[in-house]
Design a protein around this motif. Structure first.
Motif, PDB file in Angstrom:
ATOM      1  N   UNK A  20      -9.897  45.615  -7.817  1.00 22.29           N
ATOM      2  CA  UNK A  20     -10.609  45.112  -6.628  1.00 22.29           C
ATOM      3  C   UNK A  20     -10.615  43.587  -6.542  1.00 22.29           C
ATOM      4  N   UNK A  21     -10.978  42.869  -7.630  1.00 23.56           N
ATOM      5  CA  UNK A  21     -11.014  41.395  -7.512  1.00 23.56           C
ATOM      6  C   UNK A  21      -9.673  40.790  -7.138  1.00 23.56           C
ATOM      7  N   UNK A  22      -8.600  41.285  -7.746  1.00 19.36           N
ATOM      8  CA  UNK A  22      -7.288  40.698  -7.455  1.00 19.36           C
ATOM      9  C   UNK A  22      -6.801  41.068  -6.061  1.00 19.36           C
ATOM     10  N   UNK A  23      -7.107  42.270  -5.643  1.00 17.29           N
ATOM     11  CA  UNK A  23      -6.715  42.652  -4.275  1.00 17.29           C
ATOM     12  C   UNK A  23      -7.456  41.788  -3.257  1.00 17.29           C
ATOM     13  N   UNK A  24      -8.736  41.515  -3.495  1.00 19.87           N
ATOM     14  CA  UNK A  24      -9.506  40.680  -2.574  1.00 19.87           C
ATOM     15  C   UNK A  24      -8.955  39.257  -2.521  1.00 19.87           C
ATOM     16  N   UNK A  25      -8.529  38.742  -3.679  1.00 17.64           N
ATOM     17  CA  UNK A  25      -7.925  37.405  -3.704  1.00 17.64           C
ATOM     18  C   UNK A  25      -6.654  37.360  -2.859  1.00 17.64           C
ATOM     19  N   UNK A  26      -5.858  38.410  -2.984  1.00 15.50           N
ATOM     20  CA  UNK A  26      -4.612  38.466  -2.205  1.00 15.50           C
ATOM     21  C   UNK A  26      -4.898  38.567  -0.712  1.00 15.50           C
TER      22      UNK A  26
ATOM     23  N   UNK B 182      -7.522  37.357   0.838  1.00 18.55           N
ATOM     24  CA  UNK B 182      -8.006  36.034   1.280  1.00 18.55           C
ATOM     25  C   UNK B 182      -6.865  35.041   1.454  1.00 18.55           C
ATOM     26  N   UNK B 183      -5.835  35.153   0.596  1.00 20.01           N
ATOM     27  CA  UNK B 183      -4.699  34.227   0.674  1.00 20.01           C
ATOM     28  C   UNK B 183      -3.582  34.748   1.566  1.00 20.01           C
ATOM     29  N   UNK B 184      -3.705  35.988   2.003  1.00 17.04           N
ATOM     30  CA  UNK B 184      -2.658  36.561   2.847  1.00 17.04           C
ATOM     31  C   UNK B 184      -1.399  36.865   2.086  1.00 17.04           C
ATOM     32  N   UNK B 185      -1.553  37.243   0.802  1.00 17.28           N
ATOM     33  CA  UNK B 185      -0.410  37.509  -0.068  1.00 17.28           C
ATOM     34  C   UNK B 185      -0.406  38.978  -0.471  1.00 17.28           C
ATOM     35  N   UNK B 186       0.780  39.520  -0.565  1.00 19.97           N
ATOM     36  CA  UNK B 186       0.914  40.902  -1.043  1.00 19.97           C
ATOM     37  C   UNK B 186       1.886  40.923  -2.217  1.00 19.97           C
ATOM     38  N   UNK B 187       1.324  41.169  -3.413  1.00 22.84           N
ATOM     39  CA  UNK B 187       2.144  41.213  -4.621  1.00 22.84           C
ATOM     40  C   UNK B 187       2.519  42.664  -4.944  1.00 22.84           C
ATOM     41  N   UNK B 188       3.681  42.856  -5.588  1.00 19.94           N
ATOM     42  CA  UNK B 188       3.983  44.177  -6.147  1.00 19.94           C
ATOM     43  C   UNK B 188       2.925  44.538  -7.190  1.00 19.94           C
ATOM     44  N   UNK B 189       2.746  45.796  -7.446  1.00 18.26           N
ATOM     45  CA  UNK B 189       1.700  46.245  -8.372  1.00 18.26           C
ATOM     46  C   UNK B 189       1.813  45.624  -9.764  1.00 18.26           C
ATOM     47  N   UNK B 190       3.015  45.534 -10.358  1.00 11.42           N
ATOM     48  CA  UNK B 190       3.082  44.917 -11.694  1.00 11.42           C
ATOM     49  C   UNK B 190       2.608  43.480 -11.717  1.00 11.42           C
TER      50      UNK B 190
END
Length: 333
Positions: free
Chosen positions: A279-285, A287-295
């Protein structure tokens, strides 16, 4: 049943106690003169039958009470012995009451057997505290388990202590009915090196392993895809459906809006903490408008994740060949 009294007959109608009195006159015995209003019974010449009282019921014998299996002194000796190796006797019997009736010699035999495999006192304390049932397991039942781990599960001798420390419950399992069937099941779905996942050997195939495979199939994965996920990440079998699978998959689909196909490539997603990592890392992404791969989202350390987040702010989803796609040398919770 009635019996005839032999001393009463036609020739002698008086009982023996009164027969002598019958031949004397009353004035010879003034003290025995008949009082007024006192009627003596008259006896006929016929034979008199008097019913005998019924026989009293037979009183059943009280069974002898065997002495308690453990005397007060034995109880104290066991308590002192277990305390000498750092075990709280009352805590143990609370979780496993049969320890009370186990003899001190049996307890010592089990501890001595484990000590022969070079388990330290600290290791024994941890193992027996986690699984008190081991204390009531006879060494003759423990030996086949160690033999199974060596010969069939192919556990190296140097790794044996690590295997038991990680999963003490292995020592309470039956080889024929649990350990061997689970080993065959894991091998049949393609997990060849079971020695790296020996904690799964204590799991029930019917009650734990198969239901987890069926759950992923209900989620929309084919049987082949499901087996591929468990083969890639066998630890999936250790997670609870209610407490792990359901909340994390619900968040994955509803909140993160991800495709389940990503889980096929990265089933390790289910090994991370929902509240502390996902949850924390998804919320950071977000807020920044970034989508990282799961790894990249989950495996990277906190410092590396923050650096990548700043560099990749407002960037598009990286390809697998990109340096941003990281799958190795990352911290895992």
């Amino acid at each position: 049943m009635q019996d005839t009294l032999p001393f009463l007959s036609k020739n002698n109608p008086f009982p023996p106690s009164l027969s002598s009195l019958h031949h004397h006159k009353h004035h010879d015995f003034p003290s025995l003169s008949r009082p007024r209003n006192l009627h003596f019974p008259t006896f006929s010449s016929k034979t008199i039958t008097i019913p005998l009282p019924p026989k009293p019921p037979k009183i059943p014998e009280i069974p002898s009470i065997s002495p308690p299996p453990s005397s007060h002194s034995d109880f104290q000796e066991k308590m002192l012995y277990l305390d000498s190796i750092g075990l709280d006797f009352f805590s143990l019997i609370q979780h496993h009451p049969p320890i009370i009736t186990t003899s001190l010699n049996d307890l010592k035999s089990t501890v001595d057997f484990l000590t022969s495999f070079n388990f330290s006192t600290l290791e024994l304390r941890r193992i027996l505290s986690m699984c008190p049932e081991i204390l009531t397991t006879n060494p003759t039942s423990l030996l086949p388990i160690f033999t199974f781990l060596f010969r069939e599960a192919r556990v190296n001798g140097s790794d044996l202590k690590k295997v038991i420390n990680r999963r003490p419950r292995l020592l309470t399992c039956n080889v024929e009915t649990q350990l061997r069937p689970t080993l065959y099941f894991l091998q049949n779905i393609g997990i060849s090196e079971v020695k790296k996942h020996t904690s799964l050997l204590s799991c029930s195939v019917e009650n734990k392993l198969i239901p987890r495979i069926e759950y992923f199939q209900k989620m929309g994965f084919s049987y082949r895809q499901t087996i591929s996920m468990f083969r890639r990440f066998p630890q999936l079998f250790n997670y609870s459906v209610k407490e792990n699978y359901e909340p994390k998959l619900n968040y994955f689909v509803v909140e993160m809006g991800r495709d389940l196909k990503e889980l096929k490539e990265f089933p390790q997603y289910l090994s991370f903490s929902l509240e502390n990592r996902i949850k924390p890392r998804h919320q950071c992404c977000i807020e920044k408008g970034v989508c990282f791969p799961l790894p990249v989202l989950l495996r990277t350390s906190e410092v590396e994740f923050r650096n990548r987040l700043e560099v990749c702010c407002n960037s598009s989803l990286p390809f697998k060949g990109s340096p941003l796609w990281c799958t190795k040398n990352c911290d895992i919770e």
